[in-house]
Write a protein that holds these residues in place. Structure first.
Motif, PDB file in Angstrom:
ATOM      1  N   ARG A 264     130.043  90.690  -4.472  1.00  0.00           N
ATOM      2  CA  ARG A 264     128.908  89.845  -4.791  1.00  0.00           C
ATOM      3  C   ARG A 264     127.818  90.134  -3.758  1.00  0.00           C
ATOM      4  NH1 ARG A 264     130.409  84.701  -5.694  1.00  0.00           N
ATOM      5  NH2 ARG A 264     128.230  84.029  -5.627  1.00  0.00           N
ATOM      6  N   ASP A 265     126.565  89.975  -4.168  1.00  0.00           N
ATOM      7  CA  ASP A 265     125.437  90.087  -3.245  1.00  0.00           C
ATOM      8  C   ASP A 265     124.840  88.698  -3.088  1.00  0.00           C
ATOM      9  OD1 ASP A 265     122.958  90.538  -1.947  1.00  0.00           O
ATOM     10  OD2 ASP A 265     122.944  92.606  -2.668  1.00  0.00           O
ATOM     11  N   ASP A 266     124.920  88.158  -1.861  1.00  0.00           N
ATOM     12  CA  ASP A 266     124.461  86.797  -1.575  1.00  0.00           C
ATOM     13  C   ASP A 266     123.005  86.740  -1.118  1.00  0.00           C
ATOM     14  OD1 ASP A 266     127.068  86.085  -2.037  1.00  0.00           O
ATOM     15  OD2 ASP A 266     127.589  85.706   0.047  1.00  0.00           O
ATOM     16  N   SER A 267     122.284  87.851  -1.150  1.00  0.00           N
ATOM     17  CA  SER A 267     121.033  87.919  -0.389  1.00  0.00           C
ATOM     18  C   SER A 267     119.789  88.235  -1.217  1.00  0.00           C
ATOM     19  CB  SER A 267     121.178  88.980   0.711  1.00  0.00           C
ATOM     20  OG  SER A 267     122.290  88.705   1.533  1.00  0.00           O
ATOM     21  N   ILE A 268     119.833  88.018  -2.511  1.00  0.00           N
ATOM     22  CA  ILE A 268     118.675  88.356  -3.333  1.00  0.00           C
ATOM     23  C   ILE A 268     117.519  87.401  -3.009  1.00  0.00           C
ATOM     24  CG2 ILE A 268     117.821  88.672  -5.681  1.00  0.00           C
ATOM     25  CD1 ILE A 268     120.037  90.665  -4.630  1.00  0.00           C
ATOM     26  N   LEU A 269     116.379  87.991  -2.653  1.00  0.00           N
ATOM     27  CA  LEU A 269     115.146  87.297  -2.272  1.00  0.00           C
ATOM     28  C   LEU A 269     115.251  86.521  -0.960  1.00  0.00           C
ATOM     29  CD1 LEU A 269     113.415  86.116  -5.579  1.00  0.00           C
ATOM     30  CD2 LEU A 269     112.591  87.787  -3.923  1.00  0.00           C
ATOM     31  N   VAL A 270     116.234  86.842  -0.128  1.00  0.00           N
ATOM     32  CA  VAL A 270     116.199  86.346   1.255  1.00  0.00           C
ATOM     33  C   VAL A 270     114.935  86.902   1.910  1.00  0.00           C
ATOM     34  CG1 VAL A 270     117.294  86.568   3.525  1.00  0.00           C
ATOM     35  CG2 VAL A 270     118.668  85.992   1.510  1.00  0.00           C
ATOM     36  N   ASN A 271     114.226  86.078   2.641  1.00  0.00           N
ATOM     37  CA  ASN A 271     112.896  86.433   3.128  1.00  0.00           C
ATOM     38  C   ASN A 271     112.886  87.744   3.914  1.00  0.00           C
ATOM     39  OD1 ASN A 271     110.075  85.642   3.327  1.00  0.00           O
ATOM     40  ND2 ASN A 271     110.469  85.359   5.515  1.00  0.00           N
ATOM     41  N   TYR A 272     113.815  87.912   4.846  1.00  0.00           N
ATOM     42  CA  TYR A 272     113.861  89.138   5.647  1.00  0.00           C
ATOM     43  C   TYR A 272     114.105  90.361   4.767  1.00  0.00           C
ATOM     44  CZ  TYR A 272     115.888  92.820   8.507  1.00  0.00           C
ATOM     45  OH  TYR A 272     116.177  94.034   9.066  1.00  0.00           O
ATOM     46  N   TYR A 273     114.957  90.213   3.777  1.00  0.00           N
ATOM     47  CA  TYR A 273     115.332  91.352   2.936  1.00  0.00           C
ATOM     48  C   TYR A 273     114.164  91.834   2.071  1.00  0.00           C
ATOM     49  CZ  TYR A 273     120.315  91.001   4.030  1.00  0.00           C
ATOM     50  OH  TYR A 273     121.531  91.018   4.667  1.00  0.00           O
ATOM     51  N   ILE A 274     113.218  90.946   1.777  1.00  0.00           N
ATOM     52  CA  ILE A 274     112.065  91.360   0.969  1.00  0.00           C
ATOM     53  C   ILE A 274     111.280  92.447   1.685  1.00  0.00           C
ATOM     54  CG2 ILE A 274     109.865  90.589  -0.015  1.00  0.00           C
ATOM     55  CD1 ILE A 274     111.198  87.840  -0.450  1.00  0.00           C
ATOM     56  N   VAL A 299     128.763  90.181  -8.977  1.00  0.00           N
ATOM     57  CA  VAL A 299     128.152  88.851  -8.951  1.00  0.00           C
ATOM     58  C   VAL A 299     126.830  88.911  -8.191  1.00  0.00           C
ATOM     59  CG1 VAL A 299     128.505  86.414  -8.385  1.00  0.00           C
ATOM     60  CG2 VAL A 299     130.486  87.874  -8.907  1.00  0.00           C
ATOM     61  N   LEU A 300     125.799  88.319  -8.767  1.00  0.00           N
ATOM     62  CA  LEU A 300     124.481  88.204  -8.134  1.00  0.00           C
ATOM     63  C   LEU A 300     124.248  86.756  -7.728  1.00  0.00           C
ATOM     64  CD1 LEU A 300     121.091  89.615  -9.409  1.00  0.00           C
ATOM     65  CD2 LEU A 300     121.304  87.188  -8.872  1.00  0.00           C
ATOM     66  N   GLU A 301     123.757  86.585  -6.503  1.00  0.00           N
ATOM     67  CA  GLU A 301     123.436  85.248  -6.006  1.00  0.00           C
ATOM     68  C   GLU A 301     122.024  85.247  -5.434  1.00  0.00           C
ATOM     69  OE1 GLU A 301     124.735  82.788  -2.113  1.00  0.00           O
ATOM     70  OE2 GLU A 301     126.388  83.276  -3.482  1.00  0.00           O
ATOM     71  N   LEU A 302     121.154  84.433  -6.014  1.00  0.00           N
ATOM     72  CA  LEU A 302     119.790  84.276  -5.517  1.00  0.00           C
ATOM     73  C   LEU A 302     119.777  83.321  -4.330  1.00  0.00           C
ATOM     74  CD1 LEU A 302     116.722  84.909  -6.206  1.00  0.00           C
ATOM     75  CD2 LEU A 302     116.727  82.694  -7.352  1.00  0.00           C
ATOM     76  N   GLU A 303     118.938  83.639  -3.356  1.00  0.00           N
ATOM     77  CA  GLU A 303     118.683  82.745  -2.221  1.00  0.00           C
ATOM     78  C   GLU A 303     118.361  81.327  -2.721  1.00  0.00           C
ATOM     79  OE1 GLU A 303     118.762  81.647   0.619  1.00  0.00           O
ATOM     80  OE2 GLU A 303     117.127  82.323   1.906  1.00  0.00           O
ATOM     81  N   HIS A 304     118.420  80.344  -1.838  1.00  0.00           N
ATOM     82  CA  HIS A 304     118.103  78.963  -2.213  1.00  0.00           C
ATOM     83  C   HIS A 304     116.743  78.924  -2.909  1.00  0.00           C
ATOM     84  CE1 HIS A 304     121.409  76.953  -0.009  1.00  0.00           C
ATOM     85  NE2 HIS A 304     121.342  78.041   0.741  1.00  0.00           N
ATOM     86  N   TYR A 305     116.766  78.499  -4.160  1.00  0.00           N
ATOM     87  CA  TYR A 305     115.554  78.564  -4.978  1.00  0.00           C
ATOM     88  C   TYR A 305     114.424  77.729  -4.381  1.00  0.00           C
ATOM     89  CZ  TYR A 305     112.549  78.211  -9.107  1.00  0.00           C
ATOM     90  OH  TYR A 305     111.482  78.246  -9.970  1.00  0.00           O
ATOM     91  N   ASP A 333     110.723  89.367 -11.175  1.00  0.00           N
ATOM     92  CA  ASP A 333     110.875  90.823 -11.256  1.00  0.00           C
ATOM     93  C   ASP A 333     111.958  91.310 -10.296  1.00  0.00           C
ATOM     94  OD1 ASP A 333     108.829  91.123 -13.141  1.00  0.00           O
ATOM     95  OD2 ASP A 333     107.288  91.296 -11.589  1.00  0.00           O
ATOM     96  N   PHE A 334     111.984  90.726  -9.104  1.00  0.00           N
ATOM     97  CA  PHE A 334     113.014  91.112  -8.137  1.00  0.00           C
ATOM     98  C   PHE A 334     114.403  90.747  -8.652  1.00  0.00           C
ATOM     99  CE2 PHE A 334     109.961  92.554  -5.299  1.00  0.00           C
ATOM    100  CZ  PHE A 334     110.509  92.942  -4.085  1.00  0.00           C
ATOM    101  N   MET A 335     114.504  89.599  -9.282  1.00  0.00           N
ATOM    102  CA  MET A 335     115.813  89.202  -9.798  1.00  0.00           C
ATOM    103  C   MET A 335     116.246  90.131 -10.930  1.00  0.00           C
ATOM    104  SD  MET A 335     117.082  85.354 -10.585  1.00  0.00           S
ATOM    105  CE  MET A 335     118.832  84.976 -10.779  1.00  0.00           C
ATOM    106  N   ARG A 336     115.304  90.492 -11.797  1.00  0.00           N
ATOM    107  CA  ARG A 336     115.618  91.461 -12.861  1.00  0.00           C
ATOM    108  C   ARG A 336     116.090  92.785 -12.262  1.00  0.00           C
ATOM    109  NH1 ARG A 336     110.436  89.597 -14.775  1.00  0.00           N
ATOM    110  NH2 ARG A 336     110.648  88.306 -16.658  1.00  0.00           N
ATOM    111  N   GLY A 337     115.312  93.275 -11.290  1.00  0.00           N
ATOM    112  CA  GLY A 337     115.648  94.562 -10.695  1.00  0.00           C
ATOM    113  C   GLY A 337     116.978  94.542  -9.974  1.00  0.00           C
TER     114      GLY A 337
END
Length: 501
Positions: A264-274, A299-305, A333-337
């Protein structure tokens, strides 16, 4: 002459048989005009999940049941909770904390996944400060109070030494009891390795920042594999990435692959990762997901919305990290990608389901359909007229427009509905329908044995896919007007001729 005549008759029969086979494919019905890619398809073994208990007993609970039950494609609840809630005293288990959630929501059709953590960063409850239960500390397990690289004293959150023998002994006893109760349950989607790192993510960046290598992490992998023998095991990519030695990173990655563990990736749209990984939509380690997705769900996990919105990273507000590094792309777009790169089957976010859905209704359906598999039948080929007592080939051509394979076998059900009803079942072959290269189509042939007593007349030819494992239909990207009351799709009509005497 008899031999010659017999050979001639056999040859003639073979030629006629070939003609019959060719005739069986004489009519191809194009189904592409009946496609519908806008409706939400709620299907088994894929979809959205909700953080329910999000590293705290009170976090992200639904205000009302409909927030989850009316969320398109909500597949499961992801219970992230510390060990201390479940074993407040050694050998005394408080399973009711999670059983009441499991019993309520599985009765309503949702599944469950787990991460049991051993380190949290909040201290408002004893179970948070001592995510590893305090009795483990009192039994002699080594550890300290840490927060963001500094020792805090007894007011801070406690972090175990993750290779300490006392800690590992007590952890193993817990995992043994936990797995004995829940491993292999039909409602259990997966269990995370959560026994190392902050929030169970495998890193110690908000704690001691101690590095743990291959041998230390392998012990934890082996504990989960020892007791969870019937359930998919998942780990965060941080579990691997935080190993300093690159050879050891690859070694633990390969070891987990050999054990059938996925990521799983827990870090989608984490500020530093952008800023650090904008070209891969904040996916830091796509190569590890590339090694697993063809065989195991990811598994995809978005940062705290709420945090993503507050920082301006959902819409790309001026001066936000997304505005600086996102090259004009939105958070959506980032979530799609990211979903494309991860080939994610399960997708979720930290946050409240009702808030997300109110603000992203169309995106919710779009991502639901694209995650995992998304099946489009192109055509069905079948004769106009069939005779009772004869065998015919029916061919269906399929395309998977999702981002991942179908990991489970499904049944193709075929129905001829007319003066009487004839039903057929086949192995669909769906696990072969890979989503890449894009627009690849998969022809599958199925043998129809027409019952000898089927009366003549015009029949509707109907199809559907079905999961016997979950006792659920698998919906297709077809116009829902084609569905009958039993959720068969009517694809064409055929004629059953009178039986020859």
């Amino acid at each position: 002459m008899k031999t010659s005549k017999t050979a001639f008759i056999a040859l003639l029969g073979a030629i006629m048989g070939q003609c019959v086979q060719q005739a069986a494919f004489c009519r191809e019905i194009d189904l592409t005009s009946k496609w519908n890619d806008k409706i939400a398809l709620e299907n088994p073994h894929k979809g959205w999940y909700q953080h329910y208990f999000d590293n705290h007993i009170n976090r992200y609970l639904a205000a009302k049941d409909s927030d989850l039950l009316e969320f398109p494609g909500m597949d499961h609840l992801y219970l992230r909770l510390s060990w201390a809630y479940l074993e407040p005293q050694e050998g005394q288990f408080n399973w009711q904390v999670i059983d009441k959630v499991i019993d309520k929501w599985t009765a309503k059709g949702l599944k469950i996944s787990f991460r049991i953590s051993c380190r949290e960063t909040s201290t408002d409850r004893i179970e948070q400060q001592y995510a590893t239960p305090k009795w483990v500390v009192e039994a002699g397990a080594k550890g300290e109070f840490w927060y963001k690289g500094k020792k805090t004293g007894p007011e801070g959150p406690w972090e175990p030494v993750y290779d300490d023998p006392v800690y590992l002994e007590k952890l193993e006893n817990f995992l043994k009891a936990f797995a004995a109760r829940y491993d292999g349950k039909p409602w259990l989607r997966y269990v995370d390795i959560g026994s190392i790192g902050d929030w169970g993510e495998g890193h110690t960046s908000s704690g001691s920042r101690t590095r743990y290598g291959y041998e230390q992490r392998k012990v934890h992998v082996d504990l989960y594999c020892k007791y969870f023998t019937k359930t998919q095991i998942v780990t965060s990519d941080d579990f691997v990435y935080t190993i300093e030695d690159l050879d050891d990173r690859e070694k633990i990655h390969r070891y987990m692959l050999s054990k059938g563990i996925t990521y799983r990736d827990d870090s989608i749209l984490v500020n530093y990762y952008i800023g650090a990984y904008p070209d891969t939509f904040t996916v830091r380690s796509p190569e590890w997901f590339a090694d697993v997705w063809r065989n195991k769900p990811t598994v995809l996990e978005l940062e705290h919305y709420g945090g993503v919105r507050r920082l301006g990273n959902w819409t790309g507000k001026p001066d936000s990290s997304l505005a600086k590094y996102g090259k004009g792309k939105s958070g959506a777009d980032f979530m799609r990608g990211a979903m494309e790169i991860l080939h994610a089957t399960y997708i979720g976010f930290h946050g409240y389901a009702d808030v997300w859905l109110a603000e992203n209704p169309e995106l919710t359906i779009e991502l639901l359909n694209r995650c995992g598999y998304w099946l489009f039948p192109h055509s069905v080929t079948v004769p106009d007229t069939l005779r009772p007592g004869r065998s015919y080939k029916m061919r269906l051509t399929w395309e998977n427009r999702g981002v991942a394979p179908v990991y489970h076998p499904y049944i193709l059900k075929v129905r001829m509905a007319g003066p009487k009803t004839a039903d057929f079942e086949f192995e669909a072959g769906c696990q072969r329908w890979m989503p890449d290269p894009p627009q690849t189509v998969y022809p599958e042939s199925y043998k129809l044995e027409v019952p000898p007593n089927l009366p003549p007349g015009t029949y509707a030819l109907k199809i559907k896919l079905y999961s016997t494992e979950e006792a659920r239909d698998v919906l297709l990207a077809l116009d829902p007007e084609l569905l009958d009351a039993e959720r068969f799709y009517t694809v064409t009509s055929i004629v059953i001729s009178a039986k020859q005497r």
